[in-house]
Design a protein around this motif. Sequence first.
Motif, PDB file in Angstrom:
ATOM      1  N   SER A 122       0.578  -0.968   0.185  1.00  0.00           N
ATOM      2  CA  SER A 122      -0.351  -0.165   0.114  1.00  0.00           C
ATOM      3  C   SER A 122       0.597   1.107  -0.182  1.00  0.00           C
ATOM      4  N   GLU A 123       2.483   1.450   0.478  1.00  0.00           N
ATOM      5  CA  GLU A 123       3.201   2.518   0.520  1.00  0.00           C
ATOM      6  C   GLU A 123       3.420   2.733  -1.051  1.00  0.00           C
ATOM      7  N   ARG A 124       3.005   2.010  -2.299  1.00  0.00           N
ATOM      8  CA  ARG A 124       3.796   1.673  -3.342  1.00  0.00           C
ATOM      9  C   ARG A 124       5.195   1.117  -3.379  1.00  0.00           C
ATOM     10  N   ILE A 125       5.304   0.208  -2.607  1.00  0.00           N
ATOM     11  CA  ILE A 125       7.056  -0.282  -2.114  1.00  0.00           C
ATOM     12  C   ILE A 125       6.844  -1.411  -3.243  1.00  0.00           C
ATOM     13  N   PHE A 126       7.105  -1.754  -3.841  1.00  0.00           N
ATOM     14  CA  PHE A 126       7.744  -3.020  -5.239  1.00  0.00           C
ATOM     15  C   PHE A 126       8.633  -3.031  -6.183  1.00  0.00           C
ATOM     16  N   PRO A 127       9.791  -4.280  -5.925  1.00  0.00           N
ATOM     17  CA  PRO A 127       9.167  -5.227  -5.596  1.00  0.00           C
ATOM     18  C   PRO A 127       9.121  -5.385  -3.781  1.00  0.00           C
ATOM     19  N   ILE A 128       8.771  -6.294  -3.097  1.00  0.00           N
ATOM     20  CA  ILE A 128       8.327  -6.452  -1.910  1.00  0.00           C
ATOM     21  C   ILE A 128       9.469  -7.248  -0.500  1.00  0.00           C
ATOM     22  N   LEU A 129       9.520  -8.022  -1.915  1.00  0.00           N
ATOM     23  CA  LEU A 129      11.082  -9.728  -1.255  1.00  0.00           C
ATOM     24  C   LEU A 129      11.695  -9.045  -2.186  1.00  0.00           C
ATOM     25  N   CYS A 130      13.000  -9.390  -1.820  1.00  0.00           N
ATOM     26  CA  CYS A 130      14.102  -9.267  -3.109  1.00  0.00           C
ATOM     27  C   CYS A 130      15.608 -10.033  -1.702  1.00  0.00           C
ATOM     28  N   ALA A 131      15.944 -10.551  -3.344  1.00  0.00           N
ATOM     29  CA  ALA A 131      17.109 -11.501  -2.493  1.00  0.00           C
ATOM     30  C   ALA A 131      18.843 -10.316  -2.043  1.00  0.00           C
ATOM     31  N   VAL A 132      19.030 -11.097  -0.849  1.00  0.00           N
ATOM     32  CA  VAL A 132      20.335  -9.782  -0.398  1.00  0.00           C
ATOM     33  C   VAL A 132      21.501 -10.630  -1.608  1.00  0.00           C
ATOM     34  N   ARG A 133      22.454 -10.261  -1.511  1.00  0.00           N
ATOM     35  CA  ARG A 133      23.676 -10.184  -2.607  1.00  0.00           C
ATOM     36  C   ARG A 133      24.956  -9.373  -1.688  1.00  0.00           C
ATOM     37  N   ASN A 134      26.337 -10.197  -1.615  1.00  0.00           N
ATOM     38  CA  ASN A 134      27.260  -9.993  -1.165  1.00  0.00           C
ATOM     39  C   ASN A 134      26.484  -8.676   0.112  1.00  0.00           C
ATOM     40  N   ASP A 135      26.080  -9.366   0.782  1.00  0.00           N
ATOM     41  CA  ASP A 135      25.269  -8.457   2.197  1.00  0.00           C
ATOM     42  C   ASP A 135      24.974  -7.466   2.025  1.00  0.00           C
ATOM     43  N   ARG A 136      24.558  -7.109   1.248  1.00  0.00           N
ATOM     44  CA  ARG A 136      23.472  -5.967   0.734  1.00  0.00           C
ATOM     45  C   ARG A 136      22.583  -5.840  -0.223  1.00  0.00           C
ATOM     46  N   CYS A 137      21.435  -4.851   0.035  1.00  0.00           N
ATOM     47  CA  CYS A 137      20.025  -5.589  -0.604  1.00  0.00           C
ATOM     48  C   CYS A 137      20.248  -5.343  -1.822  1.00  0.00           C
ATOM     49  N   SER A 138      19.327  -5.776  -2.448  1.00  0.00           N
ATOM     50  CA  SER A 138      19.576  -6.033  -4.166  1.00  0.00           C
ATOM     51  C   SER A 138      18.832  -4.857  -4.983  1.00  0.00           C
ATOM     52  N   GLN A 139      17.892  -3.956  -4.061  1.00  0.00           N
ATOM     53  CA  GLN A 139      17.163  -2.836  -4.083  1.00  0.00           C
ATOM     54  C   GLN A 139      17.947  -1.858  -4.214  1.00  0.00           C
ATOM     55  N   CYS A 140      18.331  -1.312  -3.277  1.00  0.00           N
ATOM     56  CA  CYS A 140      19.045   0.195  -2.799  1.00  0.00           C
ATOM     57  C   CYS A 140      20.169  -0.255  -2.445  1.00  0.00           C
ATOM     58  N   GLY A 141      20.742  -1.333  -2.512  1.00  0.00           N
ATOM     59  CA  GLY A 141      22.103  -1.340  -2.199  1.00  0.00           C
ATOM     60  C   GLY A 141      22.718  -0.747  -0.303  1.00  0.00           C
ATOM     61  N   MET A 142      21.781  -1.604   0.417  1.00  0.00           N
ATOM     62  CA  MET A 142      21.966  -0.949   1.754  1.00  0.00           C
ATOM     63  C   MET A 142      22.847  -2.106   2.574  1.00  0.00           C
ATOM     64  N   GLU A 143      23.769  -1.892   2.788  1.00  0.00           N
ATOM     65  CA  GLU A 143      24.535  -3.124   3.875  1.00  0.00           C
ATOM     66  C   GLU A 143      23.813  -3.681   4.863  1.00  0.00           C
ATOM     67  N   LEU A 144      23.546  -5.010   4.932  1.00  0.00           N
ATOM     68  CA  LEU A 144      23.113  -5.049   6.031  1.00  0.00           C
ATOM     69  C   LEU A 144      24.102  -4.961   7.629  1.00  0.00           C
ATOM     70  N   SER A 145      22.664  -4.831   8.312  1.00  0.00           N
ATOM     71  CA  SER A 145      23.386  -4.874   9.961  1.00  0.00           C
ATOM     72  C   SER A 145      24.023  -6.106  10.463  1.00  0.00           C
ATOM     73  N   ILE A 146      24.823  -5.787  11.445  1.00  0.00           N
ATOM     74  CA  ILE A 146      24.762  -7.457  12.245  1.00  0.00           C
ATOM     75  C   ILE A 146      23.558  -7.924  12.521  1.00  0.00           C
ATOM     76  N   VAL A 147      22.928  -7.609  13.048  1.00  0.00           N
ATOM     77  CA  VAL A 147      21.503  -8.181  13.292  1.00  0.00           C
ATOM     78  C   VAL A 147      21.133  -9.178  11.997  1.00  0.00           C
ATOM     79  N   GLY A 148      20.662  -8.179  10.987  1.00  0.00           N
ATOM     80  CA  GLY A 148      20.267  -8.569   9.773  1.00  0.00           C
ATOM     81  C   GLY A 148      20.994  -9.625   8.870  1.00  0.00           C
ATOM     82  N   LYS A 149      22.379 -10.054   9.625  1.00  0.00           N
ATOM     83  CA  LYS A 149      23.264 -10.537   8.599  1.00  0.00           C
ATOM     84  C   LYS A 149      23.243 -11.925   9.647  1.00  0.00           C
TER      85      LYS A 149
END
Length: 233
Positions: A185-212
């Motif tokens: 509803s917030e117009r985010i799409f795609p909503i489910l994305c793969a992680v590549r090299n510990d980074r979000c494949s959509q925006c490139g942000m590196e995951l936090s330690i908890v996220g990893k």
Amino acid sequence: MAQVEQLLKYQDEDAKLNKIEKEAATSEEWKNYSQAKSFLTKAPEKLDAMDAKAVEMNAALEKLNEKYEEIAETLKDYENLDELVNDGADISFYKKNATQLTEKLKAIKSEINALSKSVKEADEEFKTLKKKTIAMQEKYKEYSAVYQEYKKGKIAEMDAVKAELEKLSKGIDKEVLARYKTKRSERIFPILCAVRNDRCSQCGMELSIVGKEKIAGGNVTECDNCHRFLYKE
């Protein structure tokens, strides 16, 4: 991972719905219909405002004309200055007053001319908008009929996809699906994305330690930047 796989299937189907929605939102049928509707929605308010402004300007013009006539009438008292002199009056005083009244009369006349021009322009603008409104009412009927026909076809497509999404939703955790729909509803799409090299494949942000740690454990995490769901392929 079964939950992720089911979500991915759901998202693949949802992508079809997203595409149809975008097509509908950018179609010429929708643009023509929405622009005509918007114009007709705002037109009455604009016409009323212009009419009220015209009434206000005409009232001001009437007052100026009354003031002009009043001063012009007063000036008539100074037409026979010779008689005033013969009666022993101080002519310089009367000349000064007459000059001041004449200047005031000129200033008011200038205001009257300027206001009369504004009244005329406002009247022309009002007539033009009224003509456009009448013409747009006819166009709106045409655009509305075309759009409603177009909409029927799109609704049929959407309903078919929504029926498939309903089937797929049965294999997804209710809380996860609710969060998915909120992001949708917030117009985010795609909503489910793969992680590549510990980074979000959509925006490139590196995951936090908890996220990893979550990803390493086979769980879904959320991107701290774009807030998409992230999973490990």
